[in-house]
Design a protein around this motif. Structure first.
Motif, short mmCIF file in Angstrom:
data_model
loop_
_atom_site.label_atom_id
_atom_site.label_comp_id
_atom_site.label_asym_id
_atom_site.label_seq_id
_atom_site.Cartn_x
_atom_site.Cartn_y
_atom_site.Cartn_z
N TYR A 75 7.69 7.06 -0.18
CA TYR A 75 6.66 6.19 -0.74
C TYR A 75 5.57 7.04 -1.39
N LYS A 76 4.85 6.41 -2.31
CA LYS A 76 3.72 7.09 -2.95
C LYS A 76 2.52 6.15 -2.96
N PHE A 77 1.35 6.73 -3.15
CA PHE A 77 0.12 5.95 -3.20
C PHE A 77 -0.16 5.52 -4.64
N LYS A 78 -0.69 4.30 -4.77
CA LYS A 78 -1.06 3.83 -6.11
C LYS A 78 -2.51 4.19 -6.44
N ASP A 79 -3.29 4.52 -5.40
CA ASP A 79 -4.65 5.00 -5.59
C ASP A 79 -5.03 5.79 -4.34
N ALA A 80 -6.29 6.04 -4.13
CA ALA A 80 -6.71 6.87 -3.01
C ALA A 80 -6.51 6.21 -1.65
N GLU A 81 -6.36 4.87 -1.65
CA GLU A 81 -6.29 4.15 -0.38
C GLU A 81 -4.94 3.52 -0.07
N PHE A 82 -4.30 2.94 -1.08
CA PHE A 82 -3.20 2.02 -0.81
C PHE A 82 -1.85 2.52 -1.31
N ILE A 83 -0.84 2.31 -0.47
CA ILE A 83 0.53 2.67 -0.80
C ILE A 83 1.09 1.69 -1.83
N GLY B 117 10.26 12.46 -6.00
CA GLY B 117 9.29 13.26 -6.74
C GLY B 117 8.26 13.89 -5.82
N THR B 118 7.51 14.82 -6.35
CA THR B 118 6.54 15.55 -5.53
C THR B 118 5.39 14.68 -5.06
N GLU B 119 5.15 13.56 -5.75
CA GLU B 119 4.05 12.68 -5.35
C GLU B 119 4.42 11.78 -4.18
N TYR B 120 5.68 11.82 -3.75
CA TYR B 120 6.15 10.96 -2.67
C TYR B 120 5.97 11.62 -1.30
N GLN B 121 5.64 10.78 -0.32
CA GLN B 121 5.66 11.19 1.08
C GLN B 121 6.85 10.52 1.76
N SER B 122 7.16 10.93 2.97
CA SER B 122 8.35 10.40 3.62
C SER B 122 8.10 10.13 5.10
N GLN C 15 3.68 -0.53 -2.85
CA GLN C 15 4.79 -1.20 -2.16
C GLN C 15 6.09 -1.12 -2.95
N LYS C 16 5.98 -1.12 -4.27
CA LYS C 16 7.18 -1.10 -5.10
C LYS C 16 7.86 0.27 -5.10
N SER C 17 7.17 1.27 -4.59
CA SER C 17 7.75 2.62 -4.58
C SER C 17 8.66 2.86 -3.38
N ILE C 18 8.65 1.95 -2.40
CA ILE C 18 9.34 2.19 -1.13
C ILE C 18 10.82 1.81 -1.24
N ASN C 19 11.69 2.69 -0.82
CA ASN C 19 13.14 2.47 -0.90
C ASN C 19 13.67 1.72 0.32
N THR D 145 -1.28 3.96 6.04
CA THR D 145 -0.22 4.78 6.60
C THR D 145 1.03 3.92 6.73
N MET D 146 2.19 4.54 6.70
CA MET D 146 3.46 3.82 6.76
C MET D 146 3.89 3.64 8.20
N LYS D 147 4.25 2.42 8.58
CA LYS D 147 4.79 2.15 9.92
C LYS D 147 6.31 2.10 9.83
N THR D 148 6.98 2.50 10.90
CA THR D 148 8.45 2.52 10.89
C THR D 148 9.07 1.84 12.10
N ASP D 149 8.24 1.20 12.93
CA ASP D 149 8.74 0.54 14.13
C ASP D 149 9.38 -0.79 13.76
N ALA D 150 10.69 -0.91 13.96
CA ALA D 150 11.41 -2.13 13.61
C ALA D 150 10.96 -3.33 14.42
N LEU D 151 10.28 -3.09 15.53
CA LEU D 151 9.87 -4.19 16.41
C LEU D 151 8.42 -4.59 16.22
N ASN D 152 7.74 -3.99 15.26
CA ASN D 152 6.32 -4.31 15.07
C ASN D 152 5.96 -4.26 13.59
N VAL D 153 6.33 -5.32 12.88
CA VAL D 153 5.96 -5.48 11.48
C VAL D 153 4.83 -6.51 11.44
#
Length: 631
Positions: free
Chosen positions: A510-518, A534-539, A520-524, A345-353
């Motif tokens: 972002y999009k998934f490269k397989d059933a489990e993992f995002i 594209g339709t394969e992307y989540q946000s 990384q190169k797809s993330i803007n 899952t994608m995290k978005t908290d700037a204080l917790n990377v």
């Protein structure tokens, strides 16, 4: 017997209050690239926890910052040194005994260097305790004398120790060999010649120079020895001798990622990049990875317990300090975590990377089998890497450039400081990349930045900042810039890069490269897209959008987040005033009002980098010890 004694000292290093947890995890503390148990409005100034100590708040009753075990470590090493020196077979079996003496001297230097790093001036002796206790009770020895003694011991030790793999006895990086001892000598020399907080009340006649910009308070000041160049010469010489030698097997692993995959899988590095690793035992000791690393939720295919976490984590400021093409970025940090749905899952908290050098899917099959059925934390057995070959390159670059110039070739090393720096950058960007030579024009700043990118979460950064005299300055730059990134209305400078507000996206796709993992190169990360690619992307809403003041509702995130940032590490200086800075921010007045309810500053001195001495140790010292720095 001598070897058994040395093995016992190695075993002692795995203690929780040494490298088992404190020195490797809890005591990393807040720096400009690391956070200590995250940003908080509650535990940030606790004087009974590692969290508060990491933010530079402490007191004599804090049981989490005790030095007892480190002194036990030092005592074991001193006992071994004395025993070997007095042994009748030291000379008759010199080939066997002198390397053991070298190990004992190095282990003692490790113990005392950590004591000085965390407490400053401490009791110091280079002999085992006597049965009549005549050499046990003593006051503090000034750190300059301690460092001089450690340099002397290590200068002797390097002559006794063999290079790694030069014989069967020293065939693994879990034993101390010549390169590590020389590297440790270089590192201690850099600390000895660096800046640190000093007690002018206890040592009023110290022959040191005072820091030109850090203000003295109550007799406490930041200083360094006047002959600091002599120590830098030692560091330059020792590292040059390693770099210029063909007698050892050490080299940079061509893959930065492979360093961490290998150690997580309980294997030795093929390229011998790791000069020394503290050896742990799977299921027996060591929390490397389980308390900091790629975050895994509970109740996944890996088991009911989670993995990784925020004992040491990072933030968006550090992430954006990296060049987007730096291969170290996505090895060191992760914006993704593994959820109970058995996918990322994608995290978005700037204080917790999350730091991600330790990942559950890199762990050994034997650990994964134990973890899968565990109902409590399992000791990972992952070794703690104390020094890597890249550190030799960068210490050489730092020390030699201060003595001569970045482009002056050292004949022993066979290279210049600039070439050493670029050797490390070559791995990060790939041979032939133009970015190898694209770094800060000020060579010292380039070194400061490079060490941040190379050694994130390796318990190195805070110490580097301390000895450079940059601890307060760099942490404050991180905090203020992070607030401005969240405010997202003015350009910000992060290390050697400048970002416009439009460089930070409002929405991440972002999009998934397989059933489990995002993928990384797809993330803007660096582009504000107007719509989904594209339709394969989540946000997900990025941090620039998630803390905007709401037009309705009761959410206080827009106030709480910058408040948490500004409270971090406020135990360093005597006092803090952010009113001028906040006056330029969108909701600065409200943030200032919110911040006013919290305590900031230690009220006594500036640059308080050290822990307090525990009250029982003071009581049992028979009047020889007192605390300094306002504790």
């Amino acid at each position: 017997m001598a070897k058994a004694a040395i093995m016992g000292i190695y075993g002692k290093m795995t203690d929780t209050y040494i490298y088992g947890q404190k020195l490797s995890v809890n005591w990393q503390g807040v720096s400009d690239i690391e956070t200590n148990s995250g940003f908080s409005t509650t535990g940030y100034n606790s004087t009974s926890s590692d969290s508060g100590a990491g933010n530079f708040y402490d007191d004599p009753y804090n049981q989490t910052t005790k030095w007892q075990t480190l002194y036990e470590f030092a005592e074991l090493a001193s006992t071994a040194v004395d025993g070997i020196r007095n042994s009748p077979i030291l000379e008759t079996r010199a080939a066997e005994m002198k390397p053991l003496l070298g190990e004992a001297l190095t282990l003692r230097a490790m113990a005392y260097s950590e004591l000085v790093k965390f407490w400053g001036d401490v009791p110091f002796k280079r002999e085992a305790s006597k049965s009549d206790l005549t050499n046990v009770y003593m006051g503090k020895t000034d750190r300059d004398s301690i460092y001089a003694g450690l340099v002397e011991d290590l200068t002797e030790a390097v002559n006794y120790l063999p290079w790694l793999k030069s014989n069967a006895e020293y065939s693994t990086s879990e034993r101390i060999s010549k390169a590590f001892a020389k590297g440790l000598l270089a590192k201690i020399a850099l600390y000895a010649g660096g800046w640190s907080l000093r007690d002018g009340n206890l040592f009023p006649n110290a022959d040191v120079e005072h820091h030109p910009t850090i203000q003295e308070e109550n007799g406490y000041y930041v200083g360094r020895v006047k002959n600091w160049r002599d120590y830098y010469q030692i560091a330059a010489q020792q590292t040059a001798e390693i770099l210029g030698s063909s007698a050892h097997p050490h080299a940079l692993d061509p893959s930065y990622e492979n360093i961490w995959k290998t150690v997580c899988n309980l294997q030795q590095n093929t390229y011998n990049e790791n000069l020394f690793e503290v050896a742990f035992g799977l299921g027996n000791n060591g929390d490397i990875g389980s308390l900091m690393g790629y975050e895994v939720a509970g109740n996944t295919k890996y088991g009911s317990r989670g993995f990784g976490g925020s004992y040491v984590a990072s933030q968006a400021y550090y992430f954006y300090s990296f060049d987007r093409d730096d291969s170290r970025r996505d090895v060191t940090l992760s914006w993704t975590s593994y959820a109970s749905t058995n996918k990322e899952t994608m995290k978005t908290d700037a204080l917790n990377v999350s730091f991600a050098k330790w990942r559950i899917y890199w762990m050994s099959p034997s650990y994964l089998a134990l973890h899968k059925t565990a109902n409590s934390r399992i000791a990972t057995g992952v070794n703690w890497i104390l020094m890597r070959y890249s550190d030799i390159y960068l210490m050489f670059a730092e020390a030699q450039s201060k003595l001569t110039s970045p482009d002056a070739v050292n004949n022993v090393a066979g290279m210049s400081p600039r070439q050493a720096l670029e050797k490390v950058r070559e791995r990060a960007f790939g041979a032939g990349s133009l970015k190898i030579k694209q770094y800060d024009a000020d060579f010292f700043n380039a070194i400061v930045n490079e060490r941040a990118w190379e050694f994130g979460c390796e318990s190195i950064r805070k110490g580097d900042l301390c000895r450079w005299g940059l601890l307060y300055e760099k942490i404050e730059a991180m905090k203020k810039t992070l607030c401005l990134m969240l405010d997202n209305k003015v350009p910000v400078t992060i290390f050697d890069k400048t970002y416009q507000p439009s460089d930070f996206p409002q929405t991440i796709y972002y999009k998934f490269k397989d059933a489990e993992f995002i993928d990384q190169k797809s993330i803007n990360f660096y582009t504000n897209l107007g719509a989904s690619p594209g339709t394969e992307y989540q946000s997900a809403s990025w941090f620039t959008k998630s803390i905007v003041k709401p037009t309705s509702g009761t959410s206080m995130t827009y106030l709480d987040t910058p408040t948490r940032v500004l409270l971090a590490a406020t135990g360093i200086n005597k006092g803090y005033d952010y009113s001028g800075f906040l006056s330029s921010m969108t909701n600065g007045g409200e943030i200032q009002a919110n911040l006013a309810q919290y305590t900031m500053g230690n009220k006594n001195c500036n640059y308080r980098q050290f822990f307090s001495i525990y009250y029982e140790d003071i009581f049992e010292s028979r009047g020889y010890l007192t605390n300094s720095y306002g504790y």
